[in-house]
Scaffold this active site. Structure first.
Site, short mmCIF file in Angstrom:
data_model
loop_
_atom_site.label_atom_id
_atom_site.label_comp_id
_atom_site.label_asym_id
_atom_site.label_seq_id
_atom_site.Cartn_x
_atom_site.Cartn_y
_atom_site.Cartn_z
N ASP A 14 0.86 -1.20 0.00
CA ASP A 14 0.00 0.00 0.00
C ASP A 14 0.89 1.24 0.00
O ASP A 14 0.59 2.26 -0.64
CB ASP A 14 -0.93 0.00 1.23
CG ASP A 14 -2.31 0.56 0.92
OD1 ASP A 14 -2.35 1.65 0.34
OD2 ASP A 14 -3.32 -0.06 1.26
N HIS A 17 1.91 3.14 -3.28
CA HIS A 17 1.14 4.25 -3.87
C HIS A 17 1.78 5.57 -3.48
O HIS A 17 2.00 6.45 -4.30
CB HIS A 17 -0.30 4.25 -3.36
CG HIS A 17 -1.14 3.10 -3.83
ND1 HIS A 17 -1.47 2.90 -5.15
CD2 HIS A 17 -1.74 2.09 -3.15
CE1 HIS A 17 -2.24 1.82 -5.26
NE2 HIS A 17 -2.41 1.31 -4.06
N HIS A 194 -8.98 -4.09 6.70
CA HIS A 194 -7.94 -3.20 6.15
C HIS A 194 -8.49 -1.78 6.16
O HIS A 194 -9.55 -1.52 5.59
CB HIS A 194 -7.63 -3.66 4.73
CG HIS A 194 -6.70 -2.80 3.94
ND1 HIS A 194 -5.38 -3.12 3.73
CD2 HIS A 194 -6.90 -1.64 3.27
CE1 HIS A 194 -4.80 -2.19 2.97
NE2 HIS A 194 -5.71 -1.28 2.67
N HIS A 196 -8.09 2.68 5.98
CA HIS A 196 -7.36 3.89 5.56
C HIS A 196 -7.77 5.01 6.50
O HIS A 196 -8.92 5.09 6.95
CB HIS A 196 -7.65 4.23 4.09
CG HIS A 196 -6.83 3.38 3.17
ND1 HIS A 196 -5.57 3.75 2.76
CD2 HIS A 196 -7.06 2.16 2.64
CE1 HIS A 196 -5.06 2.79 2.00
NE2 HIS A 196 -5.94 1.81 1.90
N TYR A 285 -11.66 6.10 -3.60
CA TYR A 285 -10.51 5.19 -3.53
C TYR A 285 -9.25 5.94 -3.10
O TYR A 285 -8.85 6.91 -3.76
CB TYR A 285 -10.31 4.73 -4.96
CG TYR A 285 -9.93 3.30 -5.15
CD1 TYR A 285 -10.70 2.28 -4.61
CD2 TYR A 285 -8.81 2.96 -5.91
CE1 TYR A 285 -10.36 0.97 -4.82
CE2 TYR A 285 -8.47 1.64 -6.12
CZ TYR A 285 -9.25 0.66 -5.57
OH TYR A 285 -8.91 -0.63 -5.78
C1 LIG Z 1 -5.51 -0.75 -5.97
C2 LIG Z 1 -5.42 -1.77 -4.93
C3 LIG Z 1 -5.72 -1.14 -3.59
O1 LIG Z 1 -4.69 -0.25 -3.23
C4 LIG Z 1 -5.92 -2.23 -2.59
C5 LIG Z 1 -6.10 -1.66 -1.25
O2 LIG Z 1 -5.19 -1.62 -0.44
C6 LIG Z 1 -7.37 -1.02 -0.92
O3 LIG Z 1 -8.36 -1.19 -1.65
O4 LIG Z 1 -7.39 -0.32 0.10
MN LIG Z 2 -5.35 0.02 0.95
#
Ligand SMILES: CC[C@H](O)CC(=O)C(=O)O
Ligand SMILES: [Mn+2]
Length: 338
Positions: A14, A17, A194, A196, A285
């Site tokens: 991750d 990115h 997971h 963010h 996203y």
């Molecule tokens: C593009 C894949 C993405 O980064 C996967 C991920 O970690 C997410 O969806 O948070």
């Molecule tokens: Mn992610």
């Protein structure tokens, strides 16, 4: 007996990115060595968009991900390497190559309503003897009943763990609790989460997930990840220990790799900026952040206007070209705010 949880670190995937996919072999070796010393069980290495992600659309990797997987695996005896794959971006051959390079786990990621595209990849993961995981992205976009239905598909294909993935950092703790609890009630396999940190809720959401029964939780060192990054691994080690869980990760060694290694190569601190906050608020996203910043600069529009619009359009991964389209439309409508 303390209850065990697995903290799976995604700094080297991750975080890619945030690093514009420019990890060097030496950086990966240093982090992998740190993980091995700290007792991390699983950590992920791949292009940010998973195996095969190196492309014009998602950004080219500076160093081939297979070389990075191989380098990480050479540094580890006990720590295991995971790879991410998005069917349609990564090929089945990429999974075979990753296994040869040392991967022990594969996480097959799909949009939250599209688990059916992962059937062959899950089968292949199991046939290759990899620990095989289903990863349902953008979980905020589907009602809990749909999430359960999709997770059941993953389980029926052979996934050993199914993840609720808050790709946009848009979920609130009570929503995480509802989703993870529903998966626990309806599946026999383990459940992961997971996060963010776009709304500053990654830690609270990770705690809600564990309290609802999740046994795998993702994190990254110093939060290095897309958008505002992920739940901070070294902080989770401390917090979950205080809460009475056993992650097997040693606190000082994991803090050392975060602060002495990762912090030194991070391009910028993982802050909650106006635009990453907007991603959590409007459900975009996290990996769209740097593209949005570039588009805003190029067309002289406000990043937040682009993100609000993308949220309304329910843009999903793979639609990165929409970011530029939205910026051009804002110019055409004369929404120039800078
Ligand atoms: C593009 C894949 C993405 O980064 C996967 C991920 O970690 C997410 O969806 O948070
Ligand atoms: Mn992610």
């Amino acid at each position: 007996m303390k209850q065990e949880i697995t903290l799976l670190d995604v700094t080297l995937r991750d975080g890619s990115h945030s690093m514009r996919h420019a990890f060097t072999e030496e950086q990966v070796r240093q982090v992998a060595r740190g993980f091995e010393q700290a007792g991390v069980k699983y950590f992920e290495v791949s292009h940010g968009d998973g195996l095969g992600g190196s492309s014009l659309q998602y950004g080219f990797s500076t160093v081939d991900e297979l070389k990075l997987i191989e380098a990480a695996s050479e540094e580890c005896k006990n720590a295991n390497i995971s790879v991410l794959i998005l069917p349609g971006i990564g090929l089945k051959e990429d999974m075979e190559d990753a296994k040869r390079a040392g991967a022990k786990m594969v996480r097959v990621a799909t949009h939250v309503t599209e688990a059916d595209v992962a059937k062959q990849h899950i089968h292949l993961g199991r046939n290759l003897g990899l620990k095989t995981v289903g990863f349902l992205m953008m979980a905020h976009m589907a009602p809990t009943a749909t999430l359960v239905q999709q997770a059941k598909l993953f389980e029926s294909y052979g996934a050993e763990i199914v993840y609720v993935t808050d790709s946009a950092g848009a979920l609130l703790p009570h929503e995480v609790k509802e989703k993870v609890s529903a998966l626990k009630e309806n599946l026999s396999c383990e459940v992961g989460f997971h996060a963010h940190n776009n709304l500053s809720l990654a830690m609270a959401n990770s705690m809600a997930a564990v309290e609802a029964g999740a046994t795998y939780i993702d994190g990254s060192l110093r939060c290095l990840g897309a958008g505002s990054g992920n739940t901070q691994t070294e902080v989770m080690v401390a917090v979950f220990e205080r809460l009475g869980y056993e992650s097997g990760i040693k606190l000082f060694p994991i803090m050392d790799v975060a602060n002495e290694v990762v912090a030194k190569f991070m391009p910028r601190p993982q802050e909650i900026t106006g635009s990453s906050l907007m991603m959590g608020y409007s459900g975009v996203y996290s990996s769209f952040l740097l593209f949005t910043q570039e588009a805003a600069k190029r067309y002289n529009v406000d990043e937040r206007d682009i993100l609000l619009q993308l949220g309304k359009m329910q843009a999903v991964g793979g639609q990165e070209d929409l970011i530029y389209e939205v910026a051009r439309e804002l110019v055409a409508k004369n929404v120039i705010t800078k």
